[in-house]
Scaffold this active site. Structure first.
Site, PDB file in Angstrom:
ATOM      1  N   SER A  50     -61.985 -69.588  22.569  1.00 12.96           N
ATOM      2  CA  SER A  50     -61.258 -70.709  22.941  1.00 12.96           C
ATOM      3  C   SER A  50     -61.843 -72.167  22.601  1.00 12.96           C
ATOM      4  O   SER A  50     -63.209 -72.099  22.477  1.00 12.96           O
ATOM      5  CB  SER A  50     -60.697 -70.630  24.612  1.00 12.96           C
ATOM      6  OG  SER A  50     -61.833 -71.005  25.189  1.00 12.96           O
ATOM      7  N   ASP A  83     -58.949 -69.633  19.465  1.00 13.48           N
ATOM      8  CA  ASP A  83     -57.816 -69.731  20.561  1.00 13.48           C
ATOM      9  C   ASP A  83     -57.742 -71.341  21.360  1.00 13.48           C
ATOM     10  O   ASP A  83     -58.722 -71.795  21.607  1.00 13.48           O
ATOM     11  CB  ASP A  83     -58.158 -68.766  21.603  1.00 13.48           C
ATOM     12  CG  ASP A  83     -57.114 -68.421  22.805  1.00 13.48           C
ATOM     13  OD1 ASP A  83     -55.862 -68.470  22.361  1.00 13.48           O
ATOM     14  OD2 ASP A  83     -57.571 -68.276  24.084  1.00 13.48           O
ATOM     15  N   HIS A  84     -56.363 -71.498  21.348  1.00  9.19           N
ATOM     16  CA  HIS A  84     -56.131 -72.793  22.197  1.00  9.19           C
ATOM     17  C   HIS A  84     -56.960 -74.046  21.324  1.00  9.19           C
ATOM     18  O   HIS A  84     -57.667 -74.761  22.205  1.00  9.19           O
ATOM     19  CB  HIS A  84     -56.323 -73.112  23.611  1.00  9.19           C
ATOM     20  CG  HIS A  84     -55.357 -72.263  24.153  1.00  9.19           C
ATOM     21  ND1 HIS A  84     -54.135 -72.966  24.553  1.00  9.19           N
ATOM     22  CD2 HIS A  84     -55.396 -71.247  24.993  1.00  9.19           C
ATOM     23  CE1 HIS A  84     -53.390 -71.975  25.099  1.00  9.19           C
ATOM     24  NE2 HIS A  84     -54.045 -70.887  25.588  1.00  9.19           N
ATOM     25  N   ASP A 105     -52.635 -75.502  19.380  1.00 12.74           N
ATOM     26  CA  ASP A 105     -51.617 -75.783  20.591  1.00 12.74           C
ATOM     27  C   ASP A 105     -51.294 -77.000  20.612  1.00 12.74           C
ATOM     28  O   ASP A 105     -52.201 -77.939  21.261  1.00 12.74           O
ATOM     29  CB  ASP A 105     -52.691 -75.229  21.878  1.00 12.74           C
ATOM     30  CG  ASP A 105     -51.584 -75.308  23.246  1.00 12.74           C
ATOM     31  OD1 ASP A 105     -50.698 -75.950  23.004  1.00 12.74           O
ATOM     32  OD2 ASP A 105     -52.254 -75.009  24.325  1.00 12.74           O
ATOM     33  N   GLU A 135     -47.909 -72.934  20.176  1.00 13.85           N
ATOM     34  CA  GLU A 135     -47.213 -72.593  21.282  1.00 13.85           C
ATOM     35  C   GLU A 135     -45.949 -73.610  21.393  1.00 13.85           C
ATOM     36  O   GLU A 135     -46.208 -74.829  21.052  1.00 13.85           O
ATOM     37  CB  GLU A 135     -48.220 -72.750  22.439  1.00 13.85           C
ATOM     38  CG  GLU A 135     -47.777 -72.838  23.681  1.00 13.85           C
ATOM     39  CD  GLU A 135     -48.895 -72.844  24.821  1.00 13.85           C
ATOM     40  OE1 GLU A 135     -49.649 -72.085  24.507  1.00 13.85           O
ATOM     41  OE2 GLU A 135     -48.899 -73.585  25.736  1.00 13.85           O
ATOM     42  N   HIS A 205     -49.728 -65.134  26.800  1.00 12.97           N
ATOM     43  CA  HIS A 205     -50.982 -65.894  27.409  1.00 12.97           C
ATOM     44  C   HIS A 205     -50.851 -65.375  28.764  1.00 12.97           C
ATOM     45  O   HIS A 205     -49.870 -65.218  29.371  1.00 12.97           O
ATOM     46  CB  HIS A 205     -51.073 -67.301  26.970  1.00 12.97           C
ATOM     47  CG  HIS A 205     -51.378 -67.857  25.310  1.00 12.97           C
ATOM     48  ND1 HIS A 205     -52.347 -68.513  25.362  1.00 12.97           N
ATOM     49  CD2 HIS A 205     -50.867 -67.151  24.394  1.00 12.97           C
ATOM     50  CE1 HIS A 205     -52.489 -68.391  24.119  1.00 12.97           C
ATOM     51  NE2 HIS A 205     -51.440 -67.876  23.565  1.00 12.97           N
ATOM     52  N   GLY A 206     -52.262 -65.535  29.521  1.00 10.60           N
ATOM     53  CA  GLY A 206     -52.034 -65.394  30.700  1.00 10.60           C
ATOM     54  C   GLY A 206     -51.883 -63.964  31.291  1.00 10.60           C
ATOM     55  O   GLY A 206     -51.615 -63.656  32.458  1.00 10.60           O
ATOM     56  N   ASN A 227     -52.898 -61.651  25.135  1.00 10.23           N
ATOM     57  CA  ASN A 227     -54.324 -62.262  25.105  1.00 10.23           C
ATOM     58  C   ASN A 227     -54.690 -62.066  26.650  1.00 10.23           C
ATOM     59  O   ASN A 227     -54.061 -62.436  27.650  1.00 10.23           O
ATOM     60  CB  ASN A 227     -54.029 -63.977  25.214  1.00 10.23           C
ATOM     61  CG  ASN A 227     -54.184 -64.336  23.729  1.00 10.23           C
ATOM     62  OD1 ASN A 227     -53.518 -63.523  22.851  1.00 10.23           O
ATOM     63  ND2 ASN A 227     -54.225 -65.545  23.563  1.00 10.23           N
ATOM     64  N   THR A 230     -59.418 -63.598  31.837  1.00  7.55           N
ATOM     65  CA  THR A 230     -59.711 -63.483  33.056  1.00  7.55           C
ATOM     66  C   THR A 230     -60.334 -62.133  33.715  1.00  7.55           C
ATOM     67  O   THR A 230     -61.016 -61.903  34.246  1.00  7.55           O
ATOM     68  CB  THR A 230     -58.674 -64.395  33.904  1.00  7.55           C
ATOM     69  OG1 THR A 230     -58.386 -65.688  33.788  1.00  7.55           O
ATOM     70  CG2 THR A 230     -59.152 -64.484  35.479  1.00  7.55           C
TER      71      THR A 230
HETATM   72 ZN   LIG Z   1     -53.421 -69.092  26.634  1.00 10.20          ZN
END
Ligand SMILES: [Zn+2]
Length: 288
Positions: A50, A83-84, A105, A135, A205-206, A227, A230
């Site tokens: 990321s 990513d992002h 993004d 996104e 995501h998340g 994705n 965490t």
């Molecule tokens: Zn994300």
């Protein structure tokens, strides 16, 4: 084996209704453990870096080269993904380093500006054979598109994909970034409508906040790239904390680092099983 392209991994997975695990790397230990987990599962995998990870390292190149090397040495197909990225400059650096796919993004922008910026970056990437995920953040709120209450509209999503030419779309269907609990409720009916409306793979995501059963159901309803960041950090840190609590005199980072790395690999293998990613091999062609 040679690195896979994202298209080679995700195209057949979407067609077969399988999920693809895309795991965020922090340091090289994460990359090693994620690949070990994928090899155990016999599944392709995405290592993703990321923009926040790049900021933490101070540059993309060292961690990108590490991931590319770890991926090349793997026994399963591995794609390395940015990513992002909020800026086009980081996308250009990623392409120059040999990353075959990026997420651009611009969801913080107004819809028309998001379309214009994303279309421009996508055209630049496609000229160089780079795959693009974008996104759509048409719904605001302080948490942005990944607020649990944000939702992607299927008609707008179809128009966004057609206008920008992106290869995959991150959608808001009830998950939220950086959740420490796994109790997010996904709108599976909306996933089904998005799958019908949009002709490219959909990205969740998340996903760390989504329980196993709901992840499997989301893949069944039409999400492909899942994705996960965490959840691996939770597992890594818990193992390191447990090790250091039991061995307070240890100073060698390899000792507690091993505890963290060894904890990530089986969690990756387990999650790939939940996503139905196992057995999804490399396709013959370069299917973007
Ligand atoms: Zn994300």
């Amino acid at each position: 084996m040679p690195l896979a392209t994202m298209g080679e991994i995700i195209g057949p997975a979407r067609a077969a209704g399988r999920g693809i695990g895309a795991f965020n790397v922090i340091g090289i230990e994460h990359a090693e453990a994620i690949v070990t987990g994928a090899e155990t599962a016999g599944a392709p995998v995405v290592l993703q870096i990321s923009e926040n990870c790049v900021a933490w390292h101070g540059a993309l190149e060292p961690i990108a080269r590490a991931c590319l090397a770890v991926g090349r040495a793997a026994a399963v197909p591995v794609a390395v993904h940015l990513d992002h990225a909020s800026g086009a400059e980081l996308v250009r650096i990623a392409s120059a380093l040999g990353l075959g796919s990026v997420m651009y993004d611009a969801s913080g922008l107004r819809y028309d500006e998001n379309v214009r910026a994303t279309a421009e970056v996508t055209a630049w990437c496609h000229d160089r054979g780079v795959w693009v995920e974008a996104e759509l953040g048409e719904i605001g709120g302080k948490d942005g598109v990944h607020s649990p209450v944000a939702r992607t509209d299927p008609d707008q999503a179809a128009g966004f994909v057609a206008s920008t030419g992106v290869d995959a779309l991150a959608v808001a269907v009830g998950s939220s970034h950086a959740m420490l609990t796994r109790d997010a409720v996904l709108d599976l009916g909306l996933v089904t409508r998005l799958r019908r409306a949009v002709g490219v793979p959909l990205v969740l995501h998340g996903s760390s906040g989504v329980p196993d059963q709901a992840l499997a159901a989301a893949v069944g309803a039409g999400l492909t790239k899942i994705n996960i960041a965490t959840q691996l950090n939770k597992v890594f840190t818990a193992a390191v904390r447990k090790y250091l609590s039991a061995e307070p005199a240890v100073v060698d980072p390899r000792r507690y680092g091993s505890a963290g790395r060894d904890a990530i690999a089986p969690e990756v293998a387990r999650l790939l099983g939940v996503l139905g990613a196992c057995g999804a091999g490399r396709a013959g062609g370069r299917d973007r």
